[in-house]
Design a protein around this motif. Structure first.
Motif, PDB file in Angstrom:
ATOM      1  N   TYR A 280     -38.463 -29.685   6.417  1.00  0.00           N
ATOM      2  CA  TYR A 280     -37.687 -28.527   5.969  1.00  0.00           C
ATOM      3  C   TYR A 280     -37.249 -27.686   7.174  1.00  0.00           C
ATOM      4  CZ  TYR A 280     -36.384 -24.301   3.401  1.00  0.00           C
ATOM      5  OH  TYR A 280     -35.688 -23.229   2.893  1.00  0.00           O
ATOM      6  N   ALA A 281     -38.159 -27.511   8.117  1.00  0.00           N
ATOM      7  CA  ALA A 281     -37.832 -26.756   9.333  1.00  0.00           C
ATOM      8  C   ALA A 281     -36.710 -27.438  10.109  1.00  0.00           C
ATOM      9  CB  ALA A 281     -39.077 -26.615  10.215  1.00  0.00           C
ATOM     10  N   GLU A 282     -36.766 -28.752  10.196  1.00  0.00           N
ATOM     11  CA  GLU A 282     -35.711 -29.495  10.892  1.00  0.00           C
ATOM     12  C   GLU A 282     -34.367 -29.309  10.197  1.00  0.00           C
ATOM     13  OE1 GLU A 282     -37.253 -33.424  10.861  1.00  0.00           O
ATOM     14  OE2 GLU A 282     -38.672 -33.076  12.510  1.00  0.00           O
ATOM     15  N   ALA A 283     -34.372 -29.336   8.860  1.00  0.00           N
ATOM     16  CA  ALA A 283     -33.125 -29.156   8.105  1.00  0.00           C
ATOM     17  C   ALA A 283     -32.538 -27.763   8.317  1.00  0.00           C
ATOM     18  CB  ALA A 283     -33.375 -29.405   6.615  1.00  0.00           C
ATOM     19  N   LYS A 284     -33.422 -26.771   8.532  1.00  0.00           N
ATOM     20  CA  LYS A 284     -32.986 -25.388   8.757  1.00  0.00           C
ATOM     21  C   LYS A 284     -32.681 -25.106  10.232  1.00  0.00           C
ATOM     22  CE  LYS A 284     -33.129 -23.678   4.635  1.00  0.00           C
ATOM     23  NZ  LYS A 284     -31.879 -23.200   4.015  1.00  0.00           N
TER      24      LYS A 284
ATOM     25  N   ALA B  43     -40.335 -21.224  14.315  1.00  0.00           N
ATOM     26  CA  ALA B  43     -39.498 -20.149  14.836  1.00  0.00           C
ATOM     27  C   ALA B  43     -38.047 -20.362  14.424  1.00  0.00           C
ATOM     28  CB  ALA B  43     -39.601 -20.089  16.364  1.00  0.00           C
ATOM     29  N   GLY B  44     -37.398 -19.279  14.013  1.00  0.00           N
ATOM     30  CA  GLY B  44     -36.004 -19.380  13.597  1.00  0.00           C
ATOM     31  C   GLY B  44     -35.582 -18.136  12.848  1.00  0.00           C
TER      32      GLY B  44
ATOM     33  N   LEU C 212     -39.222 -29.664 -11.402  1.00  0.00           N
ATOM     34  CA  LEU C 212     -38.156 -30.492 -10.849  1.00  0.00           C
ATOM     35  C   LEU C 212     -38.616 -31.941 -10.865  1.00  0.00           C
ATOM     36  CD1 LEU C 212     -37.203 -28.403  -7.661  1.00  0.00           C
ATOM     37  CD2 LEU C 212     -36.140 -28.299  -9.926  1.00  0.00           C
ATOM     38  N   HIS C 213     -37.767 -32.838 -11.330  1.00  0.00           N
ATOM     39  CA  HIS C 213     -38.110 -34.262 -11.370  1.00  0.00           C
ATOM     40  C   HIS C 213     -37.473 -34.974 -10.176  1.00  0.00           C
ATOM     41  CE1 HIS C 213     -40.197 -34.330 -15.258  1.00  0.00           C
ATOM     42  NE2 HIS C 213     -39.345 -33.375 -15.609  1.00  0.00           N
ATOM     43  N   LYS C 214     -37.883 -34.554  -9.008  1.00  0.00           N
ATOM     44  CA  LYS C 214     -37.397 -35.179  -7.768  1.00  0.00           C
ATOM     45  C   LYS C 214     -38.441 -35.002  -6.671  1.00  0.00           C
ATOM     46  CE  LYS C 214     -34.268 -31.200  -7.178  1.00  0.00           C
ATOM     47  NZ  LYS C 214     -32.879 -30.822  -6.895  1.00  0.00           N
ATOM     48  N   LEU C 215     -39.609 -35.520  -6.968  1.00  0.00           N
ATOM     49  CA  LEU C 215     -40.759 -35.363  -6.078  1.00  0.00           C
ATOM     50  C   LEU C 215     -40.494 -35.894  -4.678  1.00  0.00           C
ATOM     51  CD1 LEU C 215     -43.990 -34.822  -5.997  1.00  0.00           C
ATOM     52  CD2 LEU C 215     -44.120 -37.278  -6.159  1.00  0.00           C
ATOM     53  N   GLU C 216     -39.901 -37.083  -4.582  1.00  0.00           N
ATOM     54  CA  GLU C 216     -39.681 -37.700  -3.277  1.00  0.00           C
ATOM     55  C   GLU C 216     -38.774 -36.835  -2.407  1.00  0.00           C
ATOM     56  OE1 GLU C 216     -37.963 -41.873  -1.367  1.00  0.00           O
ATOM     57  OE2 GLU C 216     -38.530 -41.801  -3.483  1.00  0.00           O
ATOM     58  N   ARG C 217     -37.733 -36.262  -3.015  1.00  0.00           N
ATOM     59  CA  ARG C 217     -36.812 -35.427  -2.250  1.00  0.00           C
ATOM     60  C   ARG C 217     -37.475 -34.134  -1.792  1.00  0.00           C
ATOM     61  NH1 ARG C 217     -31.646 -35.245  -6.073  1.00  0.00           N
ATOM     62  NH2 ARG C 217     -31.037 -33.590  -4.598  1.00  0.00           N
ATOM     63  N   VAL C 218     -38.329 -33.573  -2.642  1.00  0.00           N
ATOM     64  CA  VAL C 218     -39.045 -32.349  -2.260  1.00  0.00           C
ATOM     65  C   VAL C 218     -39.970 -32.639  -1.080  1.00  0.00           C
ATOM     66  CG1 VAL C 218     -40.816 -30.698  -2.992  1.00  0.00           C
ATOM     67  CG2 VAL C 218     -38.908 -31.232  -4.513  1.00  0.00           C
ATOM     68  N   LEU C 219     -40.744 -33.726  -1.158  1.00  0.00           N
ATOM     69  CA  LEU C 219     -41.653 -34.073  -0.068  1.00  0.00           C
ATOM     70  C   LEU C 219     -40.894 -34.462   1.200  1.00  0.00           C
ATOM     71  CD1 LEU C 219     -44.449 -36.047  -1.934  1.00  0.00           C
ATOM     72  CD2 LEU C 219     -44.615 -33.773  -0.924  1.00  0.00           C
ATOM     73  N   ASN C 220     -39.615 -34.781   1.039  1.00  0.00           N
ATOM     74  CA  ASN C 220     -38.776 -35.087   2.198  1.00  0.00           C
ATOM     75  C   ASN C 220     -38.159 -33.826   2.804  1.00  0.00           C
ATOM     76  OD1 ASN C 220     -37.868 -37.219   3.906  1.00  0.00           O
ATOM     77  ND2 ASN C 220     -35.822 -37.045   3.014  1.00  0.00           N
ATOM     78  N   GLY C 221     -38.579 -32.674   2.277  1.00  0.00           N
ATOM     79  CA  GLY C 221     -38.148 -31.412   2.868  1.00  0.00           C
ATOM     80  C   GLY C 221     -37.065 -30.671   2.115  1.00  0.00           C
ATOM     81  N   GLU C 222     -36.671 -31.156   0.940  1.00  0.00           N
ATOM     82  CA  GLU C 222     -35.632 -30.470   0.161  1.00  0.00           C
ATOM     83  C   GLU C 222     -36.292 -29.386  -0.700  1.00  0.00           C
ATOM     84  OE1 GLU C 222     -32.796 -32.969  -1.823  1.00  0.00           O
ATOM     85  OE2 GLU C 222     -32.881 -34.500  -0.259  1.00  0.00           O
ATOM     86  N   LEU C 223     -36.600 -28.267  -0.084  1.00  0.00           N
ATOM     87  CA  LEU C 223     -37.353 -27.197  -0.738  1.00  0.00           C
ATOM     88  C   LEU C 223     -36.492 -26.030  -1.203  1.00  0.00           C
ATOM     89  CD1 LEU C 223     -40.425 -27.024   1.672  1.00  0.00           C
ATOM     90  CD2 LEU C 223     -40.472 -27.716  -0.720  1.00  0.00           C
ATOM     91  N   ASP C 224     -35.219 -26.033  -0.862  1.00  0.00           N
ATOM     92  CA  ASP C 224     -34.389 -24.857  -1.118  1.00  0.00           C
ATOM     93  C   ASP C 224     -34.346 -24.449  -2.588  1.00  0.00           C
ATOM     94  OD1 ASP C 224     -33.637 -23.876   1.340  1.00  0.00           O
ATOM     95  OD2 ASP C 224     -31.918 -25.199   1.548  1.00  0.00           O
ATOM     96  N   GLU C 225     -34.274 -25.419  -3.505  1.00  0.00           N
ATOM     97  CA  GLU C 225     -34.185 -25.071  -4.931  1.00  0.00           C
ATOM     98  C   GLU C 225     -35.431 -24.312  -5.379  1.00  0.00           C
ATOM     99  OE1 GLU C 225     -33.085 -27.142  -9.259  1.00  0.00           O
ATOM    100  OE2 GLU C 225     -33.033 -28.327  -7.410  1.00  0.00           O
TER     101      GLU C 225
END
Length: 363
Positions: free
Chosen positions: A145-149, A174-175, A332-345
């Motif tokens: 998630y940090a990398e995506a941000k 940091a950011g 949310l029914h998208k566990l893999e995407r969340v664990l991959n850092g898609e936390l914004d929702e």
């Protein structure tokens, strides 16, 4: 949700505009001689400018609506013009509540820690090796998630189990507005899945604890040397074997609070001490923030959650590919995407709920 009356809101808006003009005037009249509180005034002006721009947008929309409504009922106006004014007025009337809500959100008291960087701590909880594997999953989730941000993610320390798990791990992030977006992640995260070692296919439940602390500066926390007990010892790796031939590991105890921080990842005692002090400063700062928050809200807890590390906040269910945040009843029914850092929702929903609750209390 109960909203402020228009008169009460307008009075607050007028006060914000007046304060903006006052601060701008004080900064403009310095004539080269900067006031002692220049940095503070400059920061306040930047914050107020954002609010005043939104206020002006709201006032322009209200004025435009009044003009359109006047044209719509003006018998001397062309019929086509009246119809156009009526349609534009209806559209503007639909936009006004959103503009007003945006202003009210900006008027909410700011958490002074929101703009700070953060220290992330993840620890395996109940569940043995499976809990350690889950802790590693969570640590990587926040790293992605940090990398995506485009935040800077620096690992401070990791205690690994040897088969991919983590007993505990710490990182600094940091950011831009890191703590504002991650502060609701503190608490117990639970996982439900079938371990690879489980031959019968039985689902196991285990947990890991996450703590997100605002990184404190020297000016935020005054730590006196006499309040510290510092022990140095030889670093050790998994199984107790020595990984360093010098006494480079550091254990710092803050005597007034009893907080203990150990650091041994670096080969240099000086670097380990610096890292340990950074973590200690953050924990003391968070302790004080919690004390002040409890004083302000002794009779209630946030609907989003208290931030208590013992509070179960989220469940990650692998068989159903489901993530459920129990504080806001969001699934949310998208566990893999969340664990991959898609936390914004998840994070946006938590922030929105917190804002809605505070608006209701503020009204």
């Amino acid at each position: 949700m109960v909203m402020e009356t228009m008169t009460a809101l307008d009075e607050r808006l007028d006060r914000m505009v007046a304060r903006h003009q006052e601060v701008a005037a004080r900064l403009a009249e310095t004539q080269g001689a900067l006031p002692e509180n220049y940095a503070q005034l400059n920061r306040e002006l930047a914050e107020l400018t954002t609010v005043v721009e939104a206020i002006n947008q709201l006032k322009r929309a209200r004025a435009e609506l009044n003009d359109l409504e006047a044209i719509a009922v003006d018998a001397s106006a062309d019929s086509e013009m009246r119809e156009l004014a009526r349609e534009e007025g209806l559209e503007l009337k639909r936009q006004l509540p959103e503009l007003q809500h945006h202003v009210q959100v900006l008027l909410l008291p700011k958490d002074v820690a929101d703009e700070k960087n953060a220290i992330l701590e993840v620890r395996a909880g109940t569940g043995g090796e499976e809990a350690a594997l889950f802790a590693a999953d969570l640590f990587r989730m926040y790293q992605r998630y940090a990398e995506a941000k485009r935040w800077h993610f620096e690992v401070m320390s990791i205690s690994e189990t040897g088969i991919g798990g983590m007993k505990e791990a710490t990182a600094t992030i940091a950011g831009n507005a890191v703590f504002a977006r991650l502060k609701f992640e503190s608490g117990v995260h639970r996982v439900q899945r079938v371990p690879e070692t489980e031959a019968s296919g039985r689902i196991h439940t285990s947990a890991a604890t996450v703590a997100v602390l605002p990184e404190a500066e020297d000016v935020d926390v005054a730590i006196e040397e006499k309040d510290l007990r510092i022990d140095v010892y030889r670093s050790s790796g998994p199984g107790g074997q020595s990984v360093n031939t010098t006494d480079s590991a550091v254990r710092i105890t803050h005597l007034p609070t009893g907080i203990v921080v150990t650091q041994q990842d670096e080969k240099s005692q000086h670097k380990n001490r610096a890292k340990a002090m950074k973590i200690l400063r953050a924990r003391i700062y968070e302790l004080e923030r919690e004390r002040l928050a409890n004083e302000r809200a002794a009779d209630r807890k946030s609907q989003v959650g208290s931030g208590d590390r013992s509070e179960r906040i989220r469940t990650y269910n692998f068989p159903q590919s489901r993530v459920t945040d129990h504080r806001i009843n969001l699934t949310l029914h998208k566990l893999e995407r969340v664990l991959n850092g898609e936390l914004d929702e998840l994070i946006e929903a938590l922030i929105a709920t917190d804002q809605a609750q505070r608006l209701a209390q503020d009204a």
